[in-house]
Every structure is written in C-alpha cells, then in structure tokens.
Motif scaffolding. Sequence first.
Motif, PDB file in Angstrom:
ATOM      1  N   THR A   8      27.295  42.555  39.265  1.00 27.32           N
ATOM      2  CA  THR A   8      28.413  42.348  40.190  1.00 27.32           C
ATOM      3  C   THR A   8      28.907  40.912  40.143  1.00 27.32           C
ATOM      4  OG1 THR A   8      27.574  44.100  41.652  1.00 27.32           O
ATOM      5  CG2 THR A   8      29.147  42.530  42.592  1.00 27.32           C
ATOM      6  N   VAL A   9      27.982  39.967  40.065  1.00 32.20           N
ATOM      7  CA  VAL A   9      28.359  38.556  39.972  1.00 32.20           C
ATOM      8  C   VAL A   9      29.153  38.306  38.696  1.00 32.20           C
ATOM      9  CG1 VAL A   9      27.466  36.209  39.684  1.00 32.20           C
ATOM     10  CG2 VAL A   9      26.464  37.712  41.406  1.00 32.20           C
ATOM     11  N   ASP A  26      32.577  39.610  39.216  1.00 30.74           N
ATOM     12  CA  ASP A  26      33.297  38.737  40.153  1.00 30.74           C
ATOM     13  C   ASP A  26      33.775  37.473  39.451  1.00 30.74           C
ATOM     14  OD1 ASP A  26      32.762  40.592  42.090  1.00 30.74           O
ATOM     15  OD2 ASP A  26      31.191  39.422  43.089  1.00 30.74           O
ATOM     16  N   ASP A  27      32.887  36.859  38.649  1.00 33.52           N
ATOM     17  CA  ASP A  27      33.265  35.649  37.920  1.00 33.52           C
ATOM     18  C   ASP A  27      34.376  35.928  36.915  1.00 33.52           C
ATOM     19  OD1 ASP A  27      31.546  33.965  39.250  1.00 33.52           O
ATOM     20  OD2 ASP A  27      29.926  34.130  37.767  1.00 33.52           O
ATOM     21  N   GLU A  82      36.779  37.814  37.491  1.00 37.98           N
ATOM     22  CA  GLU A  82      37.951  38.158  38.300  1.00 37.98           C
ATOM     23  C   GLU A  82      38.376  39.608  38.127  1.00 37.98           C
ATOM     24  OE1 GLU A  82      41.140  35.332  38.417  1.00 37.98           O
ATOM     25  OE2 GLU A  82      39.829  33.647  37.933  1.00 37.98           O
ATOM     26  N   TYR A 103      37.789  44.009  42.867  1.00 37.73           N
ATOM     27  CA  TYR A 103      36.670  44.623  43.592  1.00 37.73           C
ATOM     28  C   TYR A 103      36.911  46.115  43.793  1.00 37.73           C
ATOM     29  CZ  TYR A 103      35.740  39.720  44.805  1.00 37.73           C
ATOM     30  OH  TYR A 103      35.511  38.373  44.753  1.00 37.73           O
ATOM     31  N   ARG A 159      35.911  49.814  41.320  1.00 33.04           N
ATOM     32  CA  ARG A 159      34.801  49.773  40.364  1.00 33.04           C
ATOM     33  C   ARG A 159      33.957  51.040  40.476  1.00 33.04           C
ATOM     34  NH1 ARG A 159      32.440  43.586  41.282  1.00 33.04           N
ATOM     35  NH2 ARG A 159      34.402  42.467  40.824  1.00 33.04           N
ATOM     36  N   HIS A 172      35.509  49.090  35.506  1.00 31.66           N
ATOM     37  CA  HIS A 172      36.749  49.141  36.276  1.00 31.66           C
ATOM     38  C   HIS A 172      37.744  49.941  35.443  1.00 31.66           C
ATOM     39  CE1 HIS A 172      40.398  48.058  38.417  1.00 31.66           C
ATOM     40  NE2 HIS A 172      39.599  47.768  39.434  1.00 31.66           N
TER      41      HIS A 172
END
Length: 307
Positions: free
Chosen positions: A159-160, A163-164, A166, A169, A172, A250
């Motif tokens: 998840t990190v 997130d990094d 971009e 959210y 997913r 995603h």
Amino acid sequence: MATTVVPSNSNSIALASKFLPLVDQVYKMESKSAILDTANEFIRFDGANAVKLYNISVLGMGDYSRNAGFVNSDVTGTWETYTLNTDRGRSYMLDVLDNDETLGLSLGNLLNVVEREHIIPEVDAFRFAKYATGAAAANKATGTLSTGSGVVSAIDTATVALDDGEVPYEGRLLFVSPKVYNLLKAGITRMVMNNDPNVNNVIEMYNDMRVIRVPQSRFYTAITLRQPSDNDDAGGFAPNGNGVNFMIVHPSAVAQVMKHYVARVFSPQQNQQADAWLVQPRFAHGAWVLSHKTNGIYVHSDSTISG
C-alpha cells in the motif's frame, strides 16, 4: 408421388439459443479477473487483431508572468496500439446416441465443463501472469508468508508503494490466494456483539480494497499456453513461474479485452464428419499493463510455490 423429407435442424437452433448465452453468464460469474474488463468506450479496434487505447500527456507548471502571462505547453494525445495476445479454441464431438442416452444432458454438461474447467481458468491465469510481469520492478516482492501478521505487514508495504506512486486510493483491488486469504483472516482482530449468534469472518473489503480470492492454480507470475498437436494432447495451460501470494491492481493500470468469445454448435445433421454433435469454442483476447502506469500494480510472489 414421392415425398422429399428434409431433416430438421431445429434442435440445433434451440440448443444454441439455450446454451450459448451461458458462455457470457458463466464468464462473468466465475472469472476472477472479469472485474478488470476495460469499458468499451476506451477502446478502438484497429483491424483484425489489435486495439488502440487513448493516452494524453502534458508538461508541468511554470511561473506566471504579469507581463507575458502563461508559458505555453503542448498537449500530446496518442493512440497506443496493443495486439491481441491469444486466439484459442478447440473442437469437441459428442456422439448423437451418447447424448440421446443421457437425456440430452451430455451436450449441456460439455459446454459447462469446457467453460468452467478450461476457458475461464486459462483466461484468468493468462491475465494475472501478464500483470505480474508488467508491474514496475520496484513493485515486485518475493517471500514466504506464513503468519497473519506477516500478510498484514506485506500488504501494508504494498500500500505504501502504491501511495508513493500516487496511484488513486479509490478502486484498488486486492487479489489473494486462498492460503493468504486465510492468513489475513487470522491476522485481523474482530469484535462480536453480545447476544449476536452470527459469527462471520469473511473479508470482502480490506483497507478500502475489495478482496477477491483467486485459486492458486490460476495465480502465477508466468504460464505457458500449451498447443496440442493431436486429439489426445491435454492442451490448456501450465504454470511457469512463482505462485502469487497477492496482487493489488488499480483498474486504470491495465487493459483487457475479450474481442471474440463464442461456442459454435453444429447438429448431427450439419456435422459432415460424424453422426455427432460438434462443439467448437473459440476466444480471442488480450491483456496489457499500460506503459505509463506500471506502478499501478503490486505483486507479491512465493518462490517456494512454483510451476
């Protein structure tokens, strides 16, 4: 005066009308990857075996000048061409008496077995292998997961990374093997209200991601599509990589298209080879990771599970 009797093939029409819609129904119900099907409005078919997906890119911001105003930037829109990956099929014959002596159930079961046990698993396995291969190098991890806490930690790491990168959210999807799914359940603490007789530890959502269980037999980093050369060859596919523990995707990062998906059914009167029903399923499809969105996939595999 002699009367000419023309054999009726109405049974073929009735059977085709009855069974062929099941192809689409079963696919949507049983496929684990169908949720990623690309909407038709984003696809343009180009010729016989390619699709085009539209991509737009612009340059970044610059200082605004009160004298000169904005700095100009080009807008680049391109159609990326992707060639269909596979065109697969096979021919099956069912003797007319075998079908008759089973009250017509053999033909219906034949279509059902081909669909559930061969076509859908192969399509799923092909797509997941493509996405595992196409994920960004930084988003590929390998390791053995044996505890609930280990699964939770590995998913948090994934998840990190997203997130990094971009990656949005919302939307997913978390695909997990049955083993990892059970470990994930063990790694989550649940509360049961007093006097509530119902206990349910099914996980449908995890950290805002829909959880989809994928049989390990369809969940590998690579597969080989077999090419049978005669009637007795097994065909289908075979794992040719590490078993996938879980994969976060995603939908915007991938494109998959089932361009042609049909089962031709010929009655014994139409079949010129034998007094038998002839069933010929064929499916042509493609699956791709978009070149500018490889960070929208994270895959965690296990080298101890290999095909």
